[in-house]
Design a protein around this motif. Structure first.
Motif, PDB file in Angstrom:
ATOM      1  N   THR A   1     -39.251  32.142  21.901  1.00  0.00           N
ATOM      2  CA  THR A   1     -38.206  31.158  22.157  1.00  0.00           C
ATOM      3  C   THR A   1     -38.113  30.158  21.005  1.00  0.00           C
ATOM      4  O   THR A   1     -37.018  29.763  20.602  1.00  0.00           O
ATOM      5  CB  THR A   1     -38.470  30.442  23.501  1.00  0.00           C
TER       6      THR A   1
ATOM      7  N   ASP B   1     -32.977  36.335  23.757  1.00  0.00           N
ATOM      8  CA  ASP B   1     -34.293  35.837  24.150  1.00  0.00           C
ATOM      9  C   ASP B   1     -34.382  35.829  25.668  1.00  0.00           C
ATOM     10  O   ASP B   1     -33.389  35.582  26.351  1.00  0.00           O
ATOM     11  CB  ASP B   1     -34.488  34.408  23.615  1.00  0.00           C
ATOM     12  N   TRP B   2     -35.565  36.131  26.179  1.00  0.00           N
ATOM     13  CA  TRP B   2     -35.752  36.048  27.618  1.00  0.00           C
ATOM     14  C   TRP B   2     -35.743  34.592  28.038  1.00  0.00           C
ATOM     15  O   TRP B   2     -36.414  33.773  27.420  1.00  0.00           O
ATOM     16  CB  TRP B   2     -37.089  36.643  28.047  1.00  0.00           C
TER      17      TRP B   2
ATOM     18  N   GLU C   1     -42.537  34.741  31.105  1.00  0.00           N
ATOM     19  CA  GLU C   1     -43.583  33.800  30.708  1.00  0.00           C
ATOM     20  C   GLU C   1     -44.695  33.681  31.747  1.00  0.00           C
ATOM     21  O   GLU C   1     -45.787  33.246  31.451  1.00  0.00           O
ATOM     22  CB  GLU C   1     -43.024  32.400  30.411  1.00  0.00           C
TER      23      GLU C   1
HETATM   24 MG   LIG Z   1     -39.836  32.282  25.710  1.00  0.00          MG
END
Ligand SMILES: [Mg+2]
Ligand SMILES: Nc1nc2c(ncn2[C@@H]2O[C@H](COP(=O)(O)OP(=O)(O)O)[C@@H](O)[C@H]2O)c(=O)[nH]1
Length: 362
Positions: free
Chosen positions: A14, A69-70, A75
């Motif tokens: 991220t 991006d996730w 996470e």
């Molecule tokens: Mg991330």
């Protein structure tokens, strides 16, 4: 082009995403898969600016890279797992930007307890292989089943499909990602529908400490087969994300003072083009000057199709002048007088910097 950031949790995906997209393009949500963030970045091409001074077009258009991006979902876990939903998303990407942690910061949890970019890289690449193996195993079972129930006339085709699937599966099982396997064109076509993840190019982004030397693939003690064909960049995502928030002058001053090299954003784009074998051709006119990205040597008819599918069907020929010649001549009419404007057919392999006018019948 769509580039998905992948890697272990807390590797800096991220942060790198922010570095690559903040101040360089609008972040947009609603990408492929509900939990991805997408950032769109233009691929700058200084040649388009020079051409714009010759043509005064209404607009200049650049190719775009879309980074994914996730947004949080991964996470929670302690590993990089490719479940069904994640796989569906990844299948739609053109290439992967694999973030491997090389920064030390002890206050950031590492899922494996220590910093070791080579081990992490191997784990993530291994997960891509596993995901493909699952798909291939299911495909083989399904096809063997189908074969038993098939009519004799269907069998030759089914047999070819099954053979290609088994060949690719055995390759992956032996540790060879699909992008490194040698397939005939028809075999490649037969397995294309599986949208295998190991077919996609990978660019490794080592995310290191600002004061450390760059991490290099070849120093990690991995086998040559493991790292074959991978692109690599070494960045400090944390610093780059801060710099991306600054205005250009401030950023340049910081880079000078801190002795930082090429910005992450241009490093990644350049490496991406190199790894994927992409080049740009250009089109000019009063309306727009535009750069288009294609695989190097793409036949002119297919290059035309990147502009419009009608251009493929209606392709007549391509008028080509290399960028340098066009700039030197100051225009296409002068280029014609000097004999540097060529008329090329469907199969002409397009080169980087070709300025092309497609003659089409639509
Ligand atoms: Mg991330
Ligand atoms: N020291 C340092 N910390 C970083 C760097 N990149 C990311 N981090 C930190 O590592 C943590 C995880 O980063 P994040 O980008 O959220 O990782 P993700 O889980 O892969 O998306 C955050 O606390 C970041 O501030 C870096 O280059 N240097």
């Amino acid at each position: 082009m769509d580039l998905a950031l992948i890697g272990l949790p807390q590797s800096g995906k991220t942060t790198l995403f922010n570095a690559l997209t903040a101040g360089h393009g609008a972040a947009a949500t609603g990408g492929p898969g509900r939990s991805t963030r997408v950032g769109v970045v233009k691929v700058p091409d200084p040649r388009a600016l020079v051409l714009a001074e010759m043509y005064f077009p209404r607009k200049i258009v650049y190719p775009e890279i879309r980074y994914w991006d996730w947004a949080g979902q991964d996470e929670g876990g302690n590993a990089f797992d490719i479940g069904g939903r994640v796989r569906n998303t990844l299948q739609a990407a053109d290439a992967f930007l694999l973030v491997a942690r090389a920064f030390s910061n002890p206050s950031v949890h590492h899922p494996y307890g220590s910093v070791d970019p080579g081990r992490d890289l191997r784990a993530v690449l291994g997960e891509l292989m596993l995901a493909d193996m699952e798909v291939l195993e299911r495909a083989v079972e399904r096809q063997q089943d189908g074969f038993k129930k098939s009519k004799p006339v269907e069998r030759p085709q089914l047999e070819r499909q099954l053979e290609a699937t088994i060949k690719v599966k055995e390759g992956v099982e032996a540790g060879e990602p699909l992008r490194c396997q040698t397939l005939t064109e028809s075999e490649a076509a037969l397995v294309r529908d599986y949208q295998l993840l190991t077919a996609k190019p990978v660019i490794v982004a080592f995310n290191g400490d600002e004061s450390a030397l760059p991490t290099r693939l070849e120093q990690l003690g991995l086998y040559p087969e493991e790292i074959k064909g991978l692109g690599e960049v070494s960045v400090c995502a944390g610093v780059e994300a801060d710099l991306a928030e600054m205005d250009t002058e401030e950023e340049e001053e910081f880079r000078r003072e801190m002795g930082l090299g090429e910005p992450a954003t241009s490093q990644v784009i350049r490496t991406c083009y190199d790894t994927l074998g992409l080049v740009s051709f250009l089109t000019v006119g009063d309306d727009e000057v535009r750069a288009w990205s294609i695989p190097e040597g793409l036949p002119a008819q297919q290059a035309a199709a990147t502009i419009h599918t009608d251009f493929y069907r209606g392709f007549v020929r391509a008028e080509v002048i290399p960028y340098n010649d066009l700039v030197r001549c100051g225009g296409i009419p002068q280029g014609r007088k000097e004999g540097v404007v060529r008329s090329e057919g469907k199969t002409y392999p397009v080169q980087d910097g070709d300025v092309i006018n497609f003659l089409v019948n639509v």
